[in-house]
Enzyme design. Structure first.
Site, PDB file in Angstrom:
ATOM      1  N   ASN A 186       3.132   3.503   1.287  1.00 11.55           N
ATOM      2  CA  ASN A 186       2.732   2.123   0.997  1.00 11.55           C
ATOM      3  C   ASN A 186       1.820   2.115  -0.215  1.00 11.55           C
ATOM      4  OD1 ASN A 186       2.292  -0.707   1.457  1.00 11.55           O
ATOM      5  ND2 ASN A 186       0.325  -0.219   2.431  1.00 11.55           N
ATOM      6  N   HIS A 192      -1.425   0.010  -1.737  1.00 13.14           N
ATOM      7  CA  HIS A 192      -2.466  -0.922  -1.290  1.00 13.14           C
ATOM      8  C   HIS A 192      -3.430  -1.177  -2.447  1.00 13.14           C
ATOM      9  CE1 HIS A 192      -4.985  -3.035   1.544  1.00 13.14           C
ATOM     10  NE2 HIS A 192      -6.031  -2.389   1.060  1.00 13.14           N
ATOM     11  N   SER A 246      -4.238   2.380  -4.170  1.00 15.28           N
ATOM     12  CA  SER A 246      -3.972   3.640  -3.462  1.00 15.28           C
ATOM     13  C   SER A 246      -2.534   3.654  -2.974  1.00 15.28           C
ATOM     14  CB  SER A 246      -4.880   3.774  -2.231  1.00 15.28           C
ATOM     15  OG  SER A 246      -6.234   3.595  -2.561  1.00 15.28           O
ATOM     16  N   ASP A 299      -3.165   0.575   6.816  1.00 17.50           N
ATOM     17  CA  ASP A 299      -3.762   1.064   5.556  1.00 17.50           C
ATOM     18  C   ASP A 299      -4.643   2.294   5.762  1.00 17.50           C
ATOM     19  OD1 ASP A 299      -2.554  -1.106   4.263  1.00 17.50           O
ATOM     20  OD2 ASP A 299      -4.291  -2.389   4.565  1.00 17.50           O
TER      21      ASP A 299
END
Ligand code: GRF
Length: 194
Positions: A108, A110, A137, A146
């Site tokens: 992912n 973020h 990140s 997260d």
């Protein structure tokens, strides 16, 4: 070596997905984007993907249980032959079952320097805190939001007159570069050793 096959999940604009698609056009890129899936049939990024000749899947999650929707998504991703999942502005929590199925194979992006500012409104929170740097990140997705191991980060200097929007626009430039590079490193490191 064969390129790693990536499914990208989006909910809206899809600029990070576009950055991954363009990165994948570089001859030395170790991945290809083979599916773009959205939980919102109106997601603008779907049109981009179609124009680029990438298969899309769009289905609204509305009226469905989370696990039920995620099972549908998982089936579609598997049908595509994807080996990795890249979340790119996918604004929906994933069920533990889905996360478990893609453990170690899902990443992912973020818009904060994790572990700072998990969740939403990251830029406003960085400004309110008087931080000198914001950033982005790329991390491995785990069951906690997260929270997975960070693969790469880029710092973005905060300017005196920044608003959440102006900061977000600059962080987005960093996101596009960081994600494409981190994903390449990740799939290289995950490839079966010959
Ligand atoms: C990005 O800032 C991403 O980090 C966050 O949501 C935004 C999505 O933008 N999770 P886009 O859809 O990739 O343009």
């Amino acid at each position: 070596m064969a390129k790693a096959r990536i499914a990208v999940l989006i909910s809206g604009r899809g600029s990070n997905m576009a950055a991954l698609v363009y990165a994948a056009k570089q001859p030395d890129c170790p991945y290809e984007i083979i599916l773009v899936a959205a939980n919102d049939p109106e997601a603008a990024g779907l049109q981009f993907a179609t124009a680029e000749g990438i298969a899309t899947f769009a289905h609204s999650h509305k009226g469905m249980k989370r696990a039920e929707f995620d099972a549908l998504l998982d089936a579609e991703i598997r049908r595509s032959g994807a080996e990795f999942v890249a979340l790119a502005g996918y604004m929906r929590l994933l069920s533990p079952e889905f996360v478990g199925k893609w453990e170690g194979r899902m990443v992912n992006i973020h818009p904060s320097l994790l572990p700072k500012y998990k969740g939403l409104d990251t830029h406003a929170r960085a400004l309110a805190a008087g931080d000198r740097f914001a950033g982005c990140s790329v991390h491995v997705v785990t069951a906690e939001l997260d929270d997975g191991p960070v693969l790469a980060q880029t710092e973005v200097a905060i300017m005196p007159d920044d608003t959440p929007d102006s900061l977000a626009a600059r962080v987005l430039i960093a996101e596009h570069q960081t994600y494409s590079r981190a994903l390449a490193d990740f799939v290289r490191a995950s490839a079966p050793k010959a």
